[in-house]
Write a protein that holds these residues in place. Structure first.
Motif, mmCIF file in Angstrom:
data_model
loop_
_atom_site.group_PDB
_atom_site.id
_atom_site.type_symbol
_atom_site.label_atom_id
_atom_site.label_comp_id
_atom_site.label_asym_id
_atom_site.label_seq_id
_atom_site.Cartn_x
_atom_site.Cartn_y
_atom_site.Cartn_z
ATOM 1 N N LEU A 117 0.842 -1.191 0.000
ATOM 2 C CA LEU A 117 0.000 0.000 0.000
ATOM 3 C C LEU A 117 0.881 1.247 0.000
ATOM 4 O O LEU A 117 1.546 1.548 0.992
ATOM 5 N N PRO A 118 0.914 2.001 -1.096
ATOM 6 C CA PRO A 118 1.766 3.192 -1.154
ATOM 7 C C PRO A 118 1.238 4.314 -0.270
ATOM 8 O O PRO A 118 0.029 4.558 -0.190
ATOM 9 N N ASP A 119 2.150 4.990 0.389
ATOM 10 C CA ASP A 119 1.783 6.120 1.240
ATOM 11 C C ASP A 119 2.759 7.281 1.054
ATOM 12 O O ASP A 119 3.058 8.015 1.989
ATOM 13 N N TYR A 120 3.248 7.438 -0.173
ATOM 14 C CA TYR A 120 4.201 8.490 -0.491
ATOM 15 C C TYR A 120 3.637 9.355 -1.611
ATOM 16 O O TYR A 120 2.696 8.968 -2.301
ATOM 17 N N ASP A 121 4.203 10.540 -1.760
ATOM 18 C CA ASP A 121 3.806 11.478 -2.808
ATOM 19 C C ASP A 121 2.278 11.636 -2.837
ATOM 20 O O ASP A 121 1.695 11.987 -1.813
ATOM 21 N N VAL A 122 1.615 11.339 -3.953
ATOM 22 C CA VAL A 122 0.170 11.555 -4.049
ATOM 23 C C VAL A 122 -0.626 10.382 -3.485
ATOM 24 O O VAL A 122 -1.855 10.439 -3.429
ATOM 25 N N PHE A 123 0.039 9.317 -3.073
ATOM 26 C CA PHE A 123 -0.655 8.103 -2.628
ATOM 27 C C PHE A 123 -0.948 8.154 -1.132
ATOM 28 O O PHE A 123 -0.127 8.630 -0.348
ATOM 29 N N ASP A 124 -2.109 7.602 -0.772
ATOM 30 C CA ASP A 124 -2.520 7.598 0.632
ATOM 31 C C ASP A 124 -3.300 6.328 0.946
ATOM 32 O O ASP A 124 -4.274 6.357 1.705
ATOM 33 N N ASP A 125 -2.881 5.209 0.374
ATOM 34 C CA ASP A 125 -3.652 3.971 0.512
ATOM 35 C C ASP A 125 -3.754 3.491 1.951
ATOM 36 O O ASP A 125 -4.771 2.903 2.348
ATOM 37 N N THR A 126 -2.704 3.715 2.753
ATOM 38 C CA THR A 126 -2.746 3.226 4.127
ATOM 39 C C THR A 126 -3.759 3.974 4.979
ATOM 40 O O THR A 126 -4.109 3.512 6.063
ATOM 41 N N ARG A 127 -4.241 5.100 4.518
ATOM 42 C CA ARG A 127 -5.250 5.868 5.267
ATOM 43 C C ARG A 127 -6.562 5.096 5.359
ATOM 44 O O ARG A 127 -7.287 5.208 6.340
ATOM 45 N N HIS A 128 -6.863 4.308 4.319
ATOM 46 C CA HIS A 128 -8.184 3.671 4.253
ATOM 47 C C HIS A 128 -8.152 2.154 4.128
ATOM 48 O O HIS A 128 -9.144 1.499 4.461
ATOM 49 N N PHE A 129 -7.079 1.594 3.612
ATOM 50 C CA PHE A 129 -7.095 0.175 3.259
ATOM 51 C C PHE A 129 -6.222 -0.673 4.174
ATOM 52 O O PHE A 129 -5.161 -0.234 4.632
ATOM 53 N N ALA A 130 -6.687 -1.882 4.415
ATOM 54 C CA ALA A 130 -5.851 -2.912 5.014
ATOM 55 C C ALA A 130 -5.041 -3.576 3.916
ATOM 56 O O ALA A 130 -5.479 -3.661 2.763
ATOM 57 N N GLY A 131 -3.860 -4.037 4.250
ATOM 58 C CA GLY A 131 -3.027 -4.705 3.268
ATOM 59 C C GLY A 131 -3.360 -6.184 3.158
ATOM 60 O O GLY A 131 -3.621 -6.858 4.166
ATOM 61 N N GLY A 132 -3.383 -6.698 1.932
ATOM 62 C CA GLY A 132 -3.592 -8.122 1.728
ATOM 63 C C GLY A 132 -2.414 -8.935 2.249
ATOM 64 O O GLY A 132 -1.301 -8.419 2.382
ATOM 65 N N ARG A 133 -2.647 -10.201 2.535
ATOM 66 C CA ARG A 133 -1.602 -11.029 3.149
ATOM 67 C C ARG A 133 -1.273 -12.281 2.344
ATOM 68 O O ARG A 133 -0.314 -12.978 2.642
ATOM 69 N N GLU A 134 -2.060 -12.588 1.313
ATOM 70 C CA GLU A 134 -1.868 -13.842 0.599
ATOM 71 C C GLU A 134 -1.809 -13.618 -0.905
ATOM 72 O O GLU A 134 -2.461 -12.707 -1.440
#
Length: 546
Positions: A117-134
């Motif tokens: 989940l990118p959280d740099y520059d224009v990305f903010d995925d960790t704000r809303h999403f859980a990361g997949g594990r499999e």
């Protein structure tokens, strides 16, 4: 078997409209007798949805759209569909996944959840999403597919640790094909970066790849499309169009007995395409069709007008010259000639009467004080007010014309030339403005040659030139790029650009001092690695000095 790569241009939040676009595409894919259709990341709701993900009604609209799409797939039983949407996460933490769904005949055959989940520059995925594990795989006929989402391919050992792609090689069945769905924002040079990365992945894992990317503009972001198929030897075999919706049908296994697809490196025309795409979609998705631009006779407004005519059509652009007593006759004539060359409407509104009224009102307070930047800013703000009035009255969007070099050092007037709904060139350096203008004129003079060769000037006082206040743009722009995009230190910039240390410090001081202007500026179109706006978050008030 045939695989269809469908790059869509969704409108964020319009789940119902996005489903209509997807089902229309699936009908065409079915008629083309394809077995597998692949759509971009978050194609159902559009990317990036940002804090709309916190609205229960938005999530309900997404679920209705997914149910409608599942029902539709029952009418095309032979076809399997892969597309991005929102998945429900279980356990503690975030409640949503960024998910790739595999749909077939009314059922969800498999799901892949975005793992990196990118959280740099224009990305903010960790704000809303859980990361997949499999790792997620699925079968389509005799084809065994590994399914990934965007960043999952952009693994870096020092940043992510474990590489998700390694997991696909640990199962009892080795995949036949790697699929990646993405909403990958454009910046100049991005295609070469992808090509190099994807070729390395294909050769490392001995897997062919199909990649499907979103196309079109969304706020400041531009998605370039360029979906592709690549062989296990890292050769390009097919590529979809850039900056527009497209459907690319490829055969699998990827044929290796035909010449590889030739993809030249990006050139200035790609940058123009990105700007046209971002401008067109910003205006269209905002519910407008017409725009207005202040034509100064300078190169920035000329280039903006030329791009706007490509994006919207000349019939939908109004250019307005707003001369002051300091505006040369050459500037007015250049603006008029530009409009004639472009075929757009043109008006001329002198601002001397408004300047006189301002002077009369302020005279009791300004008596005995020398004229300075105050009077210059008044001119710019008069123009901004008049252009906004015309935009309001005639239901047009005002496009501001300042370039990145000026915006970076604050060589612009808040509530004046910065007025507008979209700053078309605010991520384009002045030296690039000249390159783009020459490209616009590649088949004949559109932007008047006198506009291009004249020294740049704001014409807010007699004999004014940009170089009175700024270093030459050929010197300024590399310093700005080194500081803003590469993050180099003051000393490294001075040494690398072979300029005086005091000059670099002064430019950085100007960048800091004008931060408050940029946070109030209109959106720009991101075409560089580091644009002002969403991807650059620094305090307006700070005490850090380099």
């Amino acid at each position: 078997m045939k695989i269809a790569l469908i790059q869509t241009n969704p409108l964020v939040g319009d789940c119902a409209g996005n489903v209509r676009s997807i089902t229309n595409a699936l009908t065409r894919v079915h008629q083309a007798q394809c077995s597998l259709a692949v759509f971009p990341e978050l194609a159902l709701c559009g990317y990036p949805p940002q804090d709309l993900l916190e609205r229960a009604s938005f999530l309900e609209a997404h679920e209705r759209a997914l149910a409608e799409l599942l029902e539709f797939t029952q009418t095309i039983k032979e076809l399997t569909c892969v597309l991005g949407g929102l998945g429900q996460a279980d356990g503690p933490g975030k409640s949503l996944y960024n998910t790739a769904f595999v749909l077939h005949n009314g059922t969800i055959l498999a799901q892949a959840h975005k793992r990196l989940l990118p959280d740099y520059d224009v990305f903010d995925d960790t704000r809303h999403f859980a990361g997949g594990r499999e790792a997620a795989t699925f079968a389509c006929g005799r084809l065994y597919c590994a399914l990934t989402i965007s960043e999952d391919l952009w693994w870096q050992e020092e940043k992510h640790g474990h590489n998700p792609l390694d997991d696909f090689m640990l199962g009892s069945i080795v995949p036949d094909l790697l699929i990646n769905i993405a909403a990958s924002p454009y910046h100049f040079g991005k295609r070469q970066e992808r090509r190099k990365l994807f070729a390395s992945i294909c050769t490392t894992y001995n897997l062919p790849l199909v990649y499907v990317n979103q196309a079109g503009g969304q706020d400041s972001l531009v998605f370039d499309g360029h979906s592709l198929a690549m062989s296990s030897t890292g050769e390009m075999r097919a590529q979809a169009a850039g900056f527009s919706e497209d459907m690319l049908v490829v055969d699998f296994p990827v044929q290796t007995d035909v010449p590889a697809f030739s993809q030249p490196d990006e050139h200035i025309g790609d940058l123009a395409g990105a700007l046209v795409c971002g401008l067109r979609d910003y205006v269209r998705k905002s519910g407008f069709s017409k725009a207005i631009i202040g034509l100064s006779g300078g190169i920035d407004s000329a280039l903006t007008a030329a791009l706007a005519c490509q994006a919207l059509g000349a019939d939908n652009l109004l250019g307005v010259a707003l001369p002051s007593p300091y505006t040369s006759e050459q500037s007015i004539e250049d603006a008029r000639q530009l409009a004639l060359n472009l075929g757009c409407a043109f008006e001329c509104i002198p601002i001397q009467p408004a300047m006189d009224v301002y002077a009369q009102i302020l005279d009791p307070f300004f008596t005995g004080l020398p004229s300075d930047v105050t009077e210059q800013n008044i001119q710019a703000r008069i123009r901004g007010n008049l252009l906004m009035a015309l935009a309001n009255k005639f239901n047009r969007l005002l496009l501001s014309t300042g370039n990145k070099s000026e915006v970076a050092v604050g060589y612009c007037t808040l509530y004046g030339d910065m007025c507008g709904a979209l700053a078309v060139l605010a991520d384009v350096y002045k030296t690039q403005v000249y390159e783009l203008s020459h490209w616009i004129n590649r088949n004949g003079a559109i932007i008047p040659q006198s506009t291009i060769i004249r020294p740049p000037t704001a014409e807010l006082k007699p004999g004014q030139l940009d170089q009175d206040d700024l270093p030459p743009y050929a010197v300024l722009d590399p310093i700005l790029q080194a500081y803003l995009e590469k993050g180099e230190t003051v000393a490294a910039i001075a040494a690398g650009q072979q300029v005086d240390l005091a000059l670099v410090r002064d430019i950085i001081r100007r960048i800091r001092r004008s931060e408050h202007k940029r946070v109030q500026a209109s959106l720009n179109i991101r075409v560089s690695r580091k644009a002002f706006g969403l991807g650059r978050r620094v305090p307006v008030i700070q005490g850090f000095y380099e």
